[in-house]
Scaffold this active site. Structure first.
Site, mmCIF file in Angstrom:
data_model
loop_
_atom_site.group_PDB
_atom_site.id
_atom_site.type_symbol
_atom_site.label_atom_id
_atom_site.label_comp_id
_atom_site.label_asym_id
_atom_site.label_seq_id
_atom_site.Cartn_x
_atom_site.Cartn_y
_atom_site.Cartn_z
ATOM 1 N N ARG A 169 0.235 -3.870 -3.505
ATOM 2 C CA ARG A 169 -1.003 -3.249 -3.962
ATOM 3 C C ARG A 169 -0.868 -1.765 -4.242
ATOM 4 O O ARG A 169 -1.442 -1.263 -5.216
ATOM 5 C CB ARG A 169 -2.097 -3.465 -2.922
ATOM 6 N N GLU A 190 -7.205 -10.580 -5.166
ATOM 7 C CA GLU A 190 -5.830 -10.655 -5.640
ATOM 8 C C GLU A 190 -5.486 -12.074 -6.081
ATOM 9 O O GLU A 190 -4.586 -12.293 -6.891
ATOM 10 C CB GLU A 190 -4.914 -10.247 -4.484
ATOM 11 N N HIS A 231 -7.236 -0.912 -3.213
ATOM 12 C CA HIS A 231 -7.065 -2.214 -3.838
ATOM 13 C C HIS A 231 -7.085 -2.025 -5.347
ATOM 14 O O HIS A 231 -7.984 -1.365 -5.871
ATOM 15 C CB HIS A 231 -8.191 -3.153 -3.414
ATOM 16 N N ARG A 281 -0.307 -2.879 3.089
ATOM 17 C CA ARG A 281 -0.510 -4.237 3.566
ATOM 18 C C ARG A 281 -0.393 -5.215 2.409
ATOM 19 O O ARG A 281 -0.939 -4.982 1.327
ATOM 20 C CB ARG A 281 -1.891 -4.369 4.202
ATOM 21 N N GLN A 334 -5.382 1.855 2.086
ATOM 22 C CA GLN A 334 -5.030 1.039 0.931
ATOM 23 C C GLN A 334 -6.095 1.081 -0.146
ATOM 24 O O GLN A 334 -7.281 0.831 0.119
ATOM 25 C CB GLN A 334 -4.797 -0.408 1.339
ATOM 26 N N HIS A 360 -9.977 0.171 0.202
ATOM 27 C CA HIS A 360 -10.178 -1.219 0.595
ATOM 28 C C HIS A 360 -9.862 -1.492 2.054
ATOM 29 O O HIS A 360 -10.589 -2.212 2.743
ATOM 30 C CB HIS A 360 -9.290 -2.091 -0.302
ATOM 31 N N PHE A 402 0.675 -15.010 -4.058
ATOM 32 C CA PHE A 402 -0.019 -13.772 -3.746
ATOM 33 C C PHE A 402 0.935 -12.610 -3.873
ATOM 34 O O PHE A 402 2.152 -12.803 -3.934
ATOM 35 C CB PHE A 402 -0.589 -13.841 -2.317
ATOM 36 N N LEU A 411 -14.932 -6.186 -4.612
ATOM 37 C CA LEU A 411 -13.564 -6.685 -4.639
ATOM 38 C C LEU A 411 -13.396 -7.840 -5.625
ATOM 39 O O LEU A 411 -14.154 -8.805 -5.599
ATOM 40 C CB LEU A 411 -13.203 -7.173 -3.228
#
Lengths: 294, 559, 336
Positions: free
Chosen positions: B273, B242, B229, B372, B227, B337, B114, B239
């Site tokens: 991100r 990721e 995304h 994050r 954030q 996001h 990730f 979404l």
């Protein structure tokens, strides 16, 4: 055209009128029925549930028998259609399953290559025989009759087993035929729902409630009769109708015809030939309406 | 009605249900208030996975460093340490609860890669990890017999003698207002995506938790850290997890190049991100985009990976854009996001307002700082949900509220009645929200500057004034959603204001805040949190709070 | 592109929107359905828009009093399941142009469940059934260390993934025919959820669960019609899970119920004669000593006899039946 004819258990058992009328309409439709007399029961979905490998093998055997005579497999029962098409679909997509099936039926001298097409008479009428041919065989237009189609679950679901993603029009063939024969199709929700037959032996009242609800809805919408391509549905809708009426505490009295019987009537045949005098719910009312038009 | 409980939990997402479960286990009398059925909570949309340093060769320190670097050094390191140290035990606990985590060839928990992680430590269930955790936790709530007031919409927190002692909620099905009287409230009603348009968030993410706490006097911290995304579906904003990039997907521009080689040459698609979102925004600005988007390319992954590990996004692309990602790349763009900021809490979920606890997205501990990492949010909810639950249970043993006034029920009823009685003058909740959200996307987006922010602030104040004339198009009592949406717009306006105030105040670029007029990170002056506190009748009060540093000194952040 | 939406409106307070038009009464036999009126709206949307887009547009621009549940807009949260042209679907996943019949799209709350208001179904029956199957892990002894996960093969987890994809939207229950007649039936979602725990290698309640599910209103109340498979937006295929439960229950020995007896009698008949012996199937399923049950079937048997539809008393085997028996023998798979 030649077809490998699969009669299914019920047309030789509790619904002999289906077998008789199917035989009768073959000639005007130009169907050469080569009956698979040694074919076993498909299991009706019940066998697939408890003994999936046996069901696979039995269905594979039936498919292999049709393949042997190099003809499409024609069913006259929605349940046979659904089960056979379902197993056919899975076997074609899963070589390991096909291998297992062929290992099981090899001892009996059979081998399935996966080429059989399973088609209900209903589909063949439109897709193979052709509606022009059907129209040409009509001697008696069923004008004035309001007919509610009742398909039977297994000729409608699951869609991927039945080629309904590619040919969604199959979901309307009964209405098209009814119109072609000169009658008026009745639109109602129960047409595509379950009649309850799978549960009739172990959930009687619920099963009868289901059948009764669909009959009453059709009746409310003005139907003179129902027509169905599935003898199991026919049993629940016709043979069990008096009991359904008792459970729902309402009068029903709606006759239910098999698809070949309806065709036979339109082709000018006599009711006795089509065993229309062998129903639990009398068909006389319908016949009177039709005779008047001759 | 007036209902008494020891602890009331607001929100039934992962944080809320975990907190309630813990409180119940600790023997306190707890109830959850939620405006939707627990399973509808937006936690179900989290796709990719949940982080923990369990694997061989991994360490909580490594996880902590990745998180702190990911946060652009704004995270409070003591909180990050707690989260990373306790993560393994929490994951195992959820596995024991029955979550069907992916297993490796030895039948043990298996990971996927990730963003921003120095080694693979993301545990997952297909691409529906959030949903898998949520349904399992819901079943545990059923098992424990926790009381849930379902489809009850909170309209106000109750503060008595300077402490939070409950809340007032509208029972949607009957239209009746209830006063839930408690000794403590755990606020887990996070998510404010609807303040921006587009956003990946559900329509229920309207900033309720933030605004309710803010109005009750709890300060909101780091609200400017919003954030974006990097991979949200073109048009709808849905979404695209990721995890796709974790499984090896590429981001390409109109020329077919993996453009991240110019922005994050080491980590490429698995950089943090904010880095990727800015890279995309810059590429699109340069003219290398495709209809204002870049392309997410999964063609080389093949059906085995895509259909087994990413089935949900595969279907979404087909459903909403008619694109089969096995055959074509999918247009994506940065979309709002997640809110890194929120109600300020300590590592036990306690806010500066006694009696008020907070956990999950709504809280700012802060573990995420300025940005994050993917798969850290699910972790945040369960670690701090648990800690807040335990802390609240212990706290209520020490509390005996004295005054038992129920005046708030009357004042809330009057407020609602007034709102319902307003005549229609042209303002609708839908139009106000859309104006606000489009403004925020334009002026408070990936790149910001002083002029744009000032304009946004002025506009927000104008919208607030118009909000005072908003009429509700349904005067009924049963399931009056128009009333609910009107109240939600109020929450969104409060949230928007705090976000813009924070962005204006922070004269630097850090993490998700990228100011073209202050493009560098300025540790000397701005290594601190910004807090916004509501003052009735006056402008909000801004203050600062230091960033807690334990082991990791801020360095340059390069991927 | 213009779309016409017909919405089933219902408000227990009896007040409809000002421009409500009296519609047609809802058709029987769902006479237990809550009475409703249909109100028609016209919206202008892009051609690929979904039903939910239309409903939101109506709510935001034309009629704020329209109540419906929705959240994620992307088929994840399960809030927006409703009847669209007579079948239960997620509004956010149903394209308007695919669901236009006779020039319009009709949406309403499903008639087999109570309605709170307009398109907001009372999902209490659904959640009750979910809770009835005790849908949580009853742990087998935990692994050795406290920090240790159970060791299970990934295939075991993948087997459960199909059910864990369930978003509890309720579409399956809304279109379940058996539930429509018998409100006590546990229903597709609860049974699929039950399978998820029965098949979880970490669960210690395997046998008890199967016993409970074989009981009244459990797995044997399903009519095997595939509606739930058809309507589920997430590919959970509840019927498949129910069938797996049936097989597991019979294998575990829970055979003293009509459903299991029916299945075994069916298999025995096909093995013996190659086809279904209708004459004996009914009595065998009902239970040979179940006098009341047997008597209930008597009227229909008499009716059929009168109509000449009773199968011949001597049940004939198909030609080549040895083949069938050989297959049964070879493939086995008989329930114990």
């Amino acid at each position: 055209m030649k077809v490998a004819f699969y009669s299914g258990c019920v047309s030789k058992g509790a619904c002999p009128e289906l077998y008789a009328s199917a035989m009768k309409i073959a000639e005007p439709l130009g169907l050469e029925l080569v009956e698979l007399t040694q074919a076993p029961c498909t299991g009706a979905g019940v066998l697939s549930e408890q003994n999936p490998e046996v069901a696979d093998a039995l269905n594979g055997l039936i498919l292999a028998m049709a393949e042997e005579i190099d003809a499409d497999l024609m069913t006259i029962c929605s349940t046979c259609q659904g089960v056979l098409a379902g197993h056919n679909h899975d076997l074609r997509r899963d070589p390991r399953r096909m291998e297992k099936v062929n290992a099981a039926i090899a001892d009996q001298g059979f081998y399935y290559h996966g080429t059989t097409e399973v088609k209900h008479l209903l589909w063949m009428l439109v897709e193979d025989i052709g509606l022009e041919r059907v129209a040409a065989a009509i001697r008696r237009k069923l004008a004035g009759l309001r007919i509610a189609p009742f398909y039977g679950c297994y000729i409608l679901r699951p869609e991927e087993y039945l080629g309904l993603r590619e040919r969604p029009e199959r979901k309307t063939y009964l209405e098209r035929l009814i119109t072609l024969l000169g009658a008026e199709p009745v639109e109602y929700r129960g047409a595509t729902k379950c009649c309850g037959f799978p549960m009739i032996t172990f959930n009687r009242d619920v099963s009868l409630g289901m059948a009764g609800n669909h009959l009453l809805e059709a009746k409310e919408r003005g139907a003179d009769l129902l027509v169905t391509p599935c003898p199991l549905c026919h049993l629940n809708l016709d043979a069990q109708q008096p009991d359904a009426a008792r459970v729902l505490k309402k009068k029903i009295d709606v006759p239910v015809l098999h698809l070949p019987q309806l065709l036979g009537l339109a082709f000018g045949m006599r009711p006795e030939e089509l065993r229309l005098d062998h129903h639990v719910v009398p068909t006389k009312g319908v016949l009177e309406k039709v005779e008047l038009k001759v | 009605m007036i209902i008494d409980h020891d602890v009331v939990v607001l929100g039934a997402g992962l944080a809320g249900m975990r907190a309630a479960l813990e409180t119940a286990r600790a023997g306190a009398d707890v109830a959850i208030v939620t405006k939707v059925h627990p399973i509808r909570s937006h936690s179900n949309a989290a796709q990719g996975g949940i982080n923990a340093a369990i694997g061989e060769g991994d360490s909580w320190e490594s996880h902590a460093f990745d998180t702190i670097k990911g946060s652009d050094y704004l995270a409070d390191q003591d909180a990050v340490e707690v989260m990373c140290r306790e993560a393994p035990a929490d994951i195992i606990e959820f596995e024991h609860m029955g979550v069907i985590f992916y297993r490796d060839e030895n039948g043990k928990l298996g990971t996927r890669a990730f963003g921003g992680a120095s080694q693979a430590r993301t545990y997952f269930v297909g691409d529906i990890t959030g949903q898998a955790l949520l349904v399992t936790l819901y079943d545990q709530i059923l098992k424990a017999g926790v009381k849930v007031y379902e489809e009850w919409f909170a309209t106000s927190l109750y503060v008595e003698d300077g402490a939070c002692r409950g809340l007032v909620a509208l029972e949607l099905i009957t239209g009746e207002l209830h006063f839930l009287r408690a000794k403590a409230v755990i606020n887990c009603a996070g998510g404010l995506g609807r303040v921006f348009e587009p956003s990946t968030n559900a329509m229920i993410c309207t900033g309720d938790g933030y605004a309710l706490a803010y109005r009750a006097g709890a300060p909101l911290m780091d609200m400017e850290m919003v954030q974006y995304h990097p991979t949200t579906l073109a048009g709808s904003g849905f979404l695209m997890t990721e995890a796709a990039r974790g499984e090896g997907a590429y981001l390409i521009n109109a020329k077919g190049e993996r453009f991240l080689k110019d922005y994050a040459p080491n980590k490429m698609e698995l950089a943090a991100r904010d880095v990727i979102s800015r890279a995309e925004a810059t590429e699109i600005e340069k003219g290398n985009g495709v209809d204002g988007c870049v392309l997410l390319d999964l063609r080389h992954l093949g059906p085995d990976i895509v259909l087994k590990k990413l089935p949900q996004i595969h279907e979404m692309a087909i459903d909403y854009l008619g694109i089969d990602m096995l055959k074509e790349p999918v247009p994506v763009r940065p979309g709002m996001h997640y809110q890194m900021g929120g109600i300020k809490t300590d590592i036990n979920g306690a806010t500066p307002l006694p009696g008020l606890y907070a956990a999950g997205e709504v809280a700012c501990v802060s573990v995420h700082g300025g940005n994050r990492l993917g798969a850290n949010s699910l972790l945040d909810t369960i670690v701090f949900g648990r800690r807040a639950g335990r802390a609240a249970a212990a706290y209520v043993k020490t509390v005996t509220p004295t005054r038992r006034s129920t005046a708030i029920l009357k004042s809330e009823q009057e407020r609602i009645d007034e709102l319902l009685a307003r005549p229609y003058t042209g303002e609708t909740h839908a139009r106000l929200r859309l104006e606000l959200a489009t403004l925020m996307d334009k002026n408070v987006g990936v790149y910001r500057n002083e002029a744009g922010l000032r304009e946004a602030l002025a506009k927000i104040r104008e919208l607030k004034e118009r909000y005072g004339r908003l009429a509700v198009g349904d005067k009924g009592r049963v399931f009056n959603q128009a009333l609910q949406f009107a109240l939600e717009v109020g929450y969104m306006l409060d949230c928007a204001e705090t976000i813009v105030l924070g962005a204006l105040e922070r004269k630097e670029s850090r993490g998700a805040q990228a100011r073209t007029d202050f493009p560098e990170r300025n540790d000397a002056e701005w290594l601190k949190h910004i807090l916004v506190k509501y003052r009735p009748g006056e402008a909000p009060e801004l203050s600062y709070s230091p960033v807690k540093i334990t082991n990791w000194q801020p360095e340059a952040r390069v991927y | 592109m213009q779309f016409t939406i017909e919405v089933g409106r219902y408000n227990p307070e009896g007040r409809y929107a000002d421009s409500a038009i009296p519609g047609e009464p809802f058709p029987p036999p769902w006479d237990r359905a809550v009475p409703r009126r249909y109100q028609t709206y016209v919206v202008e949307l892009p051609e690929h828009a979904v039903v939910l887009d239309a409903l939101i547009a109506i709510r935001e621009q034309q009629d704020e009093s329209l109540a419906l549940r929705c959240a994620c807009r992307s088929a994840i949260c399960g809030s927006c399941a409703m009847w669209i042209n007579g079948h239960a679907q997620l509004a956010c996943k149903s394209k308007l142009r695919e669901f236009t019949k006779n020039g319009k799209t009709r949406v309403e709350a499903p008639p087999s469940m109570p309605v709170i208001r307009d398109l907001v179904t009372d999902m209490t029956p659904f959640w009750r059934k979910h809770a009835r199957v005790r849908p949580w892990l009853e742990n087998k002894p935990l692994p050795a260390g406290p920090m240790e996960e159970y060791t299970v093969p990934n295939e075991a987890m993948e087997e459960l993934l199909q059910e864990v994809s369930c978003i509890s939207c309720g579409a399956c229950l809304m279109d379940c025919e058996s539930f429509a007649v018998n409100k006590d039936f546990l229903g597709p979602q609860a049974l699929a959820k039950a399978y998820r725990y029965v098949a979880d290698p970490r669960d210690a309640r395997h046998r008890t669960r199967l016993a409970e599910l074989s009981d009244r209103h459990g797995v044997w109340d399903c009519t095997h019609c595939y509606e739930c498979v058809q309507q589920c937006p997430k590919g959970v295929a509840p019927l498949e899970q129910i069938l797996k439960l049936r097989r597991l229950a019979v294998e575990a020995g829970f055979t003293d119920n009509p459903g299991a007896r029916h299945a075994r009698a069916f298999a025995a008949s096909v093995e013996h004669s190659g086809r279904l012996n209708e004459l004996t199937l009914m009595p065998k399923s009902v239970g040979l000593f179940n006098v009341v049950g047997q008597l209930k079937t008597l009227p229909s048997a008499i009716n059929m006899a009168r109509a000449g539809k009773l199968p011949p008393l001597k049940h004939t085997k198909i030609p080549g039946v040895k083949r069938i028996r050989a297959i049964f023998e070879r493939v086995g798979g008989r329930p114990k």
